[in-house]
Design an enzyme around this catalytic site. Sequence first.
Site, short mmCIF file in Angstrom:
data_model
loop_
_atom_site.label_atom_id
_atom_site.label_comp_id
_atom_site.label_asym_id
_atom_site.label_seq_id
_atom_site.Cartn_x
_atom_site.Cartn_y
_atom_site.Cartn_z
N LYS A 48 0.82 -1.22 0.00
CA LYS A 48 0.00 0.00 0.00
C LYS A 48 0.85 1.27 0.00
O LYS A 48 0.49 2.27 -0.60
CB LYS A 48 -0.90 0.04 1.24
CG LYS A 48 -1.87 -1.08 1.34
CD LYS A 48 -2.73 -0.86 2.59
CE LYS A 48 -3.46 -2.11 2.97
NZ LYS A 48 -4.47 -1.90 3.99
N ASP B 189 -9.67 2.05 3.59
CA ASP B 189 -9.55 1.49 4.95
C ASP B 189 -10.19 2.40 6.02
O ASP B 189 -10.86 1.91 6.93
CB ASP B 189 -8.08 1.25 5.30
CG ASP B 189 -7.49 0.08 4.52
OD1 ASP B 189 -8.24 -0.87 4.20
OD2 ASP B 189 -6.27 0.11 4.24
O1 SKM Z 1 -6.99 -2.83 2.79
C1 SKM Z 1 -7.33 -4.20 2.75
C2 SKM Z 1 -7.07 -4.77 1.36
O2 SKM Z 1 -7.88 -4.07 0.43
C3 SKM Z 1 -7.41 -6.25 1.28
C4 SKM Z 1 -6.98 -7.03 2.47
C5 SKM Z 1 -6.96 -8.49 2.37
O3 SKM Z 1 -7.29 -9.01 1.30
O4 SKM Z 1 -6.58 -9.15 3.35
C6 SKM Z 1 -6.67 -6.43 3.67
C7 SKM Z 1 -6.55 -4.95 3.83
O5 SKM Z 1 -5.18 -4.59 3.75
#
Ligand code: SKM
Length: 293
Positions: A68, A105
């Site tokens: 991210k 988020d």
């Molecule tokens: O922000 C979320 C991400 O979009 C998807 C995710 C997941 O697939 O475990 C967890 C978070 O980081």
Amino acid sequence: MKKCKFGVFGFPIEHSLSPVMHTAAFNALGMTGCEYKAYTVRPEELKEEIIKAQTEGFCGLNLTIPLKEKIMETDLIEPDDFSKKAGAVNTLHFKDGKIYGYNTDGEGAFKTLEYAGCQTNGKKILIIGAGGAARSISLFFAEQGNSLKIINRTAEKAQRLADEIVEKTGNKNVSGGGLSGWNDFDRADIIIQTTALGMGELKEVSVFDELPATKPRTELISECLAGKTVFDIVYNPEETAFLREAREGGAKTINGVMMLVFQGALSFEIWTGKKPDVGVMKKAVLEALKERN
Ligand code: SKM
């Protein structure tokens, strides 16, 4: 949108429940030509993998740890204001030859509290942790005008994050500090736990372990937390040691299942323009959790 590819990039990624959750949402809307898969992508491969996804005609991607923040180092995307301020993107939208970046988020956390019937307007929020998740969540609530205290084992890190949020939002009611005492819990209306405590090898570890015990811990917990909302963004296990203690002390507790659902539902809407059924997504996540544990 008849046929389109979606997915989540991360490293590691095996634990991700996004594929089952989004697949259920697509199926419920009859969008059976859409597929959503998990891809292992190391930080050093991120740029080339995103270019590859664009070439292959992907419509959307989620990014998770540790990508991210990494994506911000590239010149591939056009981040919106919020994700630029957060310094992190978890949603990519491939559209008209461009790649737009968003961060769902913070709003996902807000919607989770709202879904649980917790009104956040004007409430004092205590954020535990100063990592990536704490950053998006704190930024979101600071922009809503909430008063925030960010606490972290390393006090300087919390202080730095708080200063940055004050600077970016102009909300002066944001402060940071260490995990030093029970007063911070006593003063807050809502507590949000954003660290990995309670997961995997840290399964038995609770935030309360870090606080000074001036009398029996159960008494301190009920004195400071009874009747309050305590939200832990961890979803596996469904109840961390911290959440269990808070519940036993009379707090209203919320786990991270709906946070995963809402951040995903917001991504889904960005990609497709359609509102997915969050009930269907929740059911898929809970079933997958049961199968895995
Ligand atoms: O922000 C979320 C991400 O979009 C998807 C995710 C997941 O697939 O475990 C967890 C978070 O980081």
